[in-house]
Design an enzyme around this catalytic site. Sequence first.
Site, mmCIF file in Angstrom:
data_model
loop_
_atom_site.group_PDB
_atom_site.id
_atom_site.type_symbol
_atom_site.label_atom_id
_atom_site.label_comp_id
_atom_site.label_asym_id
_atom_site.label_seq_id
_atom_site.Cartn_x
_atom_site.Cartn_y
_atom_site.Cartn_z
ATOM 1 N N ASP A 36 1.098 -1.495 -0.168
ATOM 2 C CA ASP A 36 -0.614 0.066 0.291
ATOM 3 C C ASP A 36 0.576 1.132 0.092
ATOM 4 O OD1 ASP A 36 -2.176 -1.059 0.633
ATOM 5 O OD2 ASP A 36 -2.132 -1.795 2.362
ATOM 6 N N ASP B 286 -6.604 -3.599 -6.602
ATOM 7 C CA ASP B 286 -6.572 -2.408 -5.981
ATOM 8 C C ASP B 286 -4.848 -1.665 -6.020
ATOM 9 O OD1 ASP B 286 -7.996 -4.609 -4.781
ATOM 10 O OD2 ASP B 286 -8.326 -2.782 -2.345
#
Length: 348
Positions: A71, A131
Amino acid sequence: QYPIDSIAFPRSMSIKTSEIKQVPSKDWTSGFYVGNLWQLFSLTGDVRYKEYASKWNPFLEKEKFNGKTHDMGFKIFSSFGKGYEINHSEDYKTIIIKSAQTLSSRFNPKIGSIKSWDHHEDKWDFPVIIDNMMNLELLFEASKLTGDDSYRKIAIQHANTTLKNHFRKDNSCYHVVGYDTITGKVKSKNTHQGFSDSSSWARGQAWAVYGFTMAYRFTQDKKYLKQAEATAQFFINHKNMPEDGIPFWDFDVPTIPNTYRDASAATIMASALIELYTFTKKDIYLNYSNKVIHSLSSNQYLLNSAVKGPFILNHCTGDWSKKAELDEPIVYGDYYFLEALIRKRNLK
């Protein structure tokens, strides 16, 4: 003003209790609030937003060393990246580059992908989620900033592997693809946050369109543009898309229309499609974005001014599998809404 606190980045809020969910910098959403402040400065010119963002930013810096997650783009590029666009700080630039180095350490050349998670080892050896496309922007930018092509090469390999394995015949995408670390081959195709393995989780479709549109920006590779368009068409024209353009959290929930909407999926898609419009000049993309911006600017979606919290929009849906953040303000919904407004302004 929301109080500055190094371990309490605002993530979401319960409308029922007014309780704000706060997270430390290691949380995948930690960069968005700071990014919102930079974007509010960009939209309004009010220097208080810029000063406030500059005070929050340092609390995220240590994440440049955090190689335990994919992330990095969400955390660092949403915060330092947006800040760097405005202040061109050498410090910010150094942090962006270090973060790209750390993210690169998760790349497996045998598989041709960056590993998304280290958790759920009972289920996946090497999970890659859709993602993860969003984090490639950090790598592409790091190559631009340094002249070192290695980051860009990893981003392209990851995008190519995702292109090959994440999409279905109807151009919707799976959420999680699991790989075998020995053979490099696909072992499983599942969901983690969608309704079922075969369903189309709305936010996942938006990540896909945004990610491949962005990959096209950096590479001019037509196959990325083609996939972005195909998945955008799937999303916009879906029979279960509500009139106002704000999708249900998953397109295949059996209880539609009696289920949650996801304004965050709409804002991510709206921002992506403004960029897609700049490459294709197809009005369908701009029209959808305008519809979303119009819908979200109404009292139905804007947070009531009586609600005291550092958020703009209501009716986002986080993680249905955990029954978490259902139908409430979530920070990344605001982030992509503001980005869509800036992109729309920049069209003019």
